[in-house]
Design an enzyme around this catalytic site. Sequence first.
Site, mmCIF file in Angstrom:
data_model
loop_
_atom_site.group_PDB
_atom_site.id
_atom_site.type_symbol
_atom_site.label_atom_id
_atom_site.label_comp_id
_atom_site.label_asym_id
_atom_site.label_seq_id
_atom_site.Cartn_x
_atom_site.Cartn_y
_atom_site.Cartn_z
ATOM 1 C CB CYS A 95 42.695 8.364 33.989
ATOM 2 S SG CYS A 95 43.588 8.156 35.526
ATOM 3 C CB CYS A 98 40.697 8.450 37.050
ATOM 4 S SG CYS A 98 42.065 9.556 36.725
#
Length: 172
Positions: A95, A98
């Site tokens: 991600c 993230c």
Amino acid sequence: MAHRLLVRRIWTFSVKDIRCLPSSTAAIASSSFSTSLQSAPSRVSILSPSHTLSRALTHTPRREVSFNVQDSEDFTERVINSELPVLVDFHAQWCGPCKILGPRLEKAVAKQKGRVAMAKVDIDDHTDLAIEYGVSAVPTVIAMRGGDVVDHFVGIKDDDELDSFVSKVIGQ
């Protein structure tokens, strides 16, 4: 990763556990423990008769800004049973957002100087926790106090929004 976990397990090996061993085993354990972590000159002073075993193995815990959750038991112990409010960062290695949010969130938590903790949960490794807390997208940050969810957000926030979120969680 496995090396860090092994070092953590050895480092947290408590004096109480050593005292439970037979005296010959405790002496061997303390000797091998101190030889693995100490240089030769300091090893002599630690093993000298003037120092006790409990003194040689004392460990002053260092408050980390964040920690990785290892399993469900670790989550229960370090997050749900925590006396501090805890921000739980549900993320994934793949991600991109993230990877941006993680360091920003750690910085916001570090500014609070120990008044809040941060747990990092990889959803690929701990799918059960992600399902239990209703995580449907990453990054998701859940604020917990006393084992209860008090707030959450999904996605990236800027530094000011993160600071206000953390302040709100600790009650400032």
